[in-house]
Write a protein that holds these residues in place. Structure first.
Motif, mmCIF file in Angstrom:
data_model
loop_
_atom_site.group_PDB
_atom_site.id
_atom_site.type_symbol
_atom_site.label_atom_id
_atom_site.label_comp_id
_atom_site.label_asym_id
_atom_site.label_seq_id
_atom_site.Cartn_x
_atom_site.Cartn_y
_atom_site.Cartn_z
ATOM 1 N N ASP A 177 -10.203 1.138 2.463
ATOM 2 C CA ASP A 177 -9.483 0.403 3.493
ATOM 3 C C ASP A 177 -8.162 -0.121 2.932
ATOM 4 O OD1 ASP A 177 -9.799 -1.078 6.282
ATOM 5 O OD2 ASP A 177 -9.098 -2.590 4.853
ATOM 6 N N LEU A 178 -7.117 -0.058 3.724
ATOM 7 C CA LEU A 178 -5.796 -0.471 3.241
ATOM 8 C C LEU A 178 -5.757 -1.928 2.817
ATOM 9 C CD1 LEU A 178 -3.384 1.358 5.730
ATOM 10 C CD2 LEU A 178 -3.554 1.710 3.256
ATOM 11 N N GLU A 179 -6.491 -2.785 3.500
ATOM 12 C CA GLU A 179 -6.493 -4.211 3.177
ATOM 13 C C GLU A 179 -7.615 -4.590 2.221
ATOM 14 O OE1 GLU A 179 -6.497 -6.568 6.677
ATOM 15 O OE2 GLU A 179 -4.577 -5.802 7.410
ATOM 16 N N ASP A 213 -10.264 4.637 5.821
ATOM 17 C CA ASP A 213 -10.392 3.728 6.974
ATOM 18 C C ASP A 213 -11.853 3.440 7.296
ATOM 19 O OD1 ASP A 213 -7.566 3.418 7.543
ATOM 20 O OD2 ASP A 213 -7.622 5.486 8.272
ATOM 21 N N GLU A 236 -3.027 10.375 6.115
ATOM 22 C CA GLU A 236 -2.042 10.014 7.132
ATOM 23 C C GLU A 236 -0.835 9.352 6.467
ATOM 24 O OE1 GLU A 236 -3.789 7.600 10.131
ATOM 25 O OE2 GLU A 236 -5.357 9.047 10.613
ATOM 26 N N GLU A 237 0.299 9.377 7.171
ATOM 27 C CA GLU A 237 1.546 8.901 6.593
ATOM 28 C C GLU A 237 1.470 7.439 6.177
ATOM 29 O OE1 GLU A 237 4.923 9.456 4.816
ATOM 30 O OE2 GLU A 237 3.849 11.073 5.871
ATOM 31 N N ARG A 238 0.756 6.608 6.954
ATOM 32 C CA ARG A 238 0.657 5.190 6.591
ATOM 33 C C ARG A 238 -0.073 5.021 5.267
ATOM 34 N NH1 ARG A 238 -4.373 3.185 8.438
ATOM 35 N NH2 ARG A 238 -5.534 4.756 9.597
ATOM 36 N N TRP A 239 -1.019 5.892 4.982
ATOM 37 C CA TRP A 239 -1.700 5.863 3.698
ATOM 38 C C TRP A 239 -0.768 6.346 2.589
ATOM 39 C CZ3 TRP A 239 -5.946 3.872 1.578
ATOM 40 C CH2 TRP A 239 -6.951 3.392 2.433
ATOM 41 N N GLN A 241 2.418 6.115 2.466
ATOM 42 C CA GLN A 241 3.395 5.052 2.202
ATOM 43 C C GLN A 241 2.781 3.935 1.372
ATOM 44 O OE1 GLN A 241 4.954 3.829 5.999
ATOM 45 N NE2 GLN A 241 5.966 5.787 6.384
ATOM 46 N N ALA A 242 1.549 3.548 1.726
ATOM 47 C CA ALA A 242 0.876 2.474 0.992
ATOM 48 C C ALA A 242 0.608 2.884 -0.452
ATOM 49 C CB ALA A 242 -0.431 2.109 1.690
ATOM 50 N N GLU A 245 3.730 2.663 -2.436
ATOM 51 C CA GLU A 245 4.081 1.274 -2.744
ATOM 52 C C GLU A 245 3.275 0.730 -3.913
ATOM 53 O OE1 GLU A 245 3.557 -0.922 0.852
ATOM 54 O OE2 GLU A 245 5.193 0.098 1.913
#
Length: 261
Positions: A177-179, A213, A236-239, A241-242, A245
């Motif tokens: 999970d991203l968070e 996710d 996915e692109e949001r992953w 990018q994370a 970072e």
């Protein structure tokens, strides 16, 4: 067929297909629908499934680990792709931690071409898989055998891990999970993986696309603790990018350019 064997087969089916229907199971196993409902009730009590109208679905958020033989049959193509990618990340003579995930067994099968390796693992299945490889040092962590998991756990296993300093760790998880970070189904398994992370110079998470996710009960580590994620397809692109970072390398199958005439 004994009830325990039938429930094991039902659990395999619900894990592969994510849901099952009472009427279909009744026909497949040639028993009454009432018998199937009792089987589903038992599996629900154990935390493996959630009963739904006319059937059941897999309990994705449960803190009960599925038996090794059930997990083994899930996402096999993805695990094979991951293992092939990881083979390229391992050099002859390295000291490697492998956890007790089914993905780690695919890795073990795919790295037998390497030379003079040292493997430290809490997996009974890995020990058996690598028992015929000559010229390697295969080290068991020791510890308590967790029923159905083919995994050694507990203080003895953690102490065994912390005796060593490995070049690389390859481990899997139940959710990502991203968070919340990297997640496992229970504290026992999470704790062993934390010990491996602490004792490895470079940390690789081997996670097929179904793990992204997904939230599970116990936190292994934040995303920032990873050096690399190896997966079976581009996230996915949001992953992406994370991961960029956090400075985490993302390794996935790249489509080879087609030859032109």
């Amino acid at each position: 067929m004994l009830a325990v064997e039938r429930r094991k087969r039902i659990l395999e089916k619900v894990y592969e297909e994510k849901k099952v229907i009472v009427s279909g199971l009744s026909r497949e196993f040639n028993v009454s629908e009432e018998t199937i409902r009792r089987d589903l009730e038992k599996l629900a009590e154990e935390g493996h499934i959630i009963k739904s109208y006319g059937g059941a679905v897999i309990n994705e958020r449960g803190n009960i680990d599925l038996p090794f033989n059930v997990r083994w049959k899930s996402s096999t193509l993805g695990k094979q792709k991951i293992a092939e990618l990881i083979r390229e990340e391992i050099q002859d003579g390295e000291h490697i931690f492998l956890d007790a995930s089914t993905t780690a067994v695919f890795i073990a099968k795919n790295i037998k071409c390497k030379k003079h390796m040292t493997i430290i693992t809490n997996s009974i299945e890995n020990l058996l898989e690598l028992s015929d490889v000559s010229g390697w040092d295969i080290i068991s962590t020791g510890g308590l055998l967790k029923a159905g998991s083919m995994a050694l756990i507990g203080k003895k296993a953690a102490d065994g891990i912390e005796c060593y300093n490995a070049d690389k760790l390859f481990f899997s998880c139940k959710g990502l999970d991203l968070e919340k970070g990297v997640l496992e189904g229970n504290d026992e398994m999470a704790g062993i993986k934390q010990s491996m992370i602490h004792s490895a110079a470079r940390v690789y998470l081997a996670a097929d696309s179904s793990k992204f996710d997904k939230v599970a009960f116990s936190r292994i580590c934040p995303l920032s603790r990873l050096d690399a994620i190896v997966t079976d397809q581009r996230p996915e692109e949001r992953w992406m990018q994370a991961l960029e970072e956090y400075g985490i390398q993302c390794i996935y199958p790249r489509q080879k350019p087609q030859k032109t005439d």
